[in-house]
Design an enzyme around this catalytic site. Structure first.
Site, PDB file in Angstrom:
ATOM      1  N   CYS A 206      48.408  44.246  40.756  1.00  0.00           N
ATOM      2  CA  CYS A 206      49.459  44.043  39.756  1.00  0.00           C
ATOM      3  C   CYS A 206      49.090  42.903  38.793  1.00  0.00           C
ATOM      4  O   CYS A 206      49.022  41.742  39.200  1.00  0.00           O
ATOM      5  CB  CYS A 206      50.761  43.745  40.505  1.00  0.00           C
TER       6      CYS A 206
ATOM      7  N   CYS B 194      51.645  40.122  38.398  1.00  0.00           N
ATOM      8  CA  CYS B 194      51.688  39.316  39.631  1.00  0.00           C
ATOM      9  C   CYS B 194      50.653  38.203  39.593  1.00  0.00           C
ATOM     10  O   CYS B 194      50.881  37.111  40.104  1.00  0.00           O
ATOM     11  CB  CYS B 194      51.438  40.192  40.859  1.00  0.00           C
TER      12      CYS B 194
END
Length: 105
Positions: A30, A33
Site C-alpha cells: 500500500c 501506508c
C-alpha cells in the site's frame, strides 16, 4: 519504531491496555501506508510511556481488521479502555494523530 500488533497479541496489547492505544492498519503493498508509517513511528517515539502506538499488517492479521470494519488502508484506530474512540482513514498530517492521543491524555 512502533510496536508490532498481531491478531495474537491484539486483545492484550490494545483492548487491555491502561493507556490510550493507536493502531495503524497497513500493508506492505500500500503506497499511502508507506507515507503514514514514518509518521506513526515518530508518534510512537514521542508518546513512549504515555500511549501505546503500533502497526497491524492486515495481510497477515485479518481478524481484528475485519472486526473493526477496516476496508481501506491506511486506517488508524485509537482505543481507550478497550473501546474504539477515533478512526482516521487515509493519509493525514502528523498533528491529526497527535491530537487524537492528546485528547485522551
Amino acid at each position: 519504531m512502533a510496536l508490532e500488533i498481531t491478531d495474537a497479541n491484539f486483545e492484550e496489547t490494545v483492548l487491555q491496555s491502561d493507556k490510550p492505544v493507536m493502531v495503524d492498519f497497513w500493508a506492505a503493498w500500500c503506497g499511502p501506508c508507506r507515507m503514514v508509517g514514518p509518521i506513526i513511528d515518530e508518534v510512537s517515539k514521542e508518546y513512549d510511556g504515555k500511549a501505546v502506538v503500533g502497526k497491524l499488517d492486515v495481510d497477515a492479521n485479518q481478524e481484528f481488521a475485519a472486526k473493526y470494519g477496516v476496508r481501506n488502508i491506511p486506517t488508524v484506530l485509537v482505543f481507550k479502555g478497550g473501546e474504539l474512540v477515533n478512526r482516521q482513514v487515509g493519509v493525514s498530517p502528523k498533528d491529526t494523530y497527535t491530537k487524537a492521543l492528546d485528547d485522551l491524555l
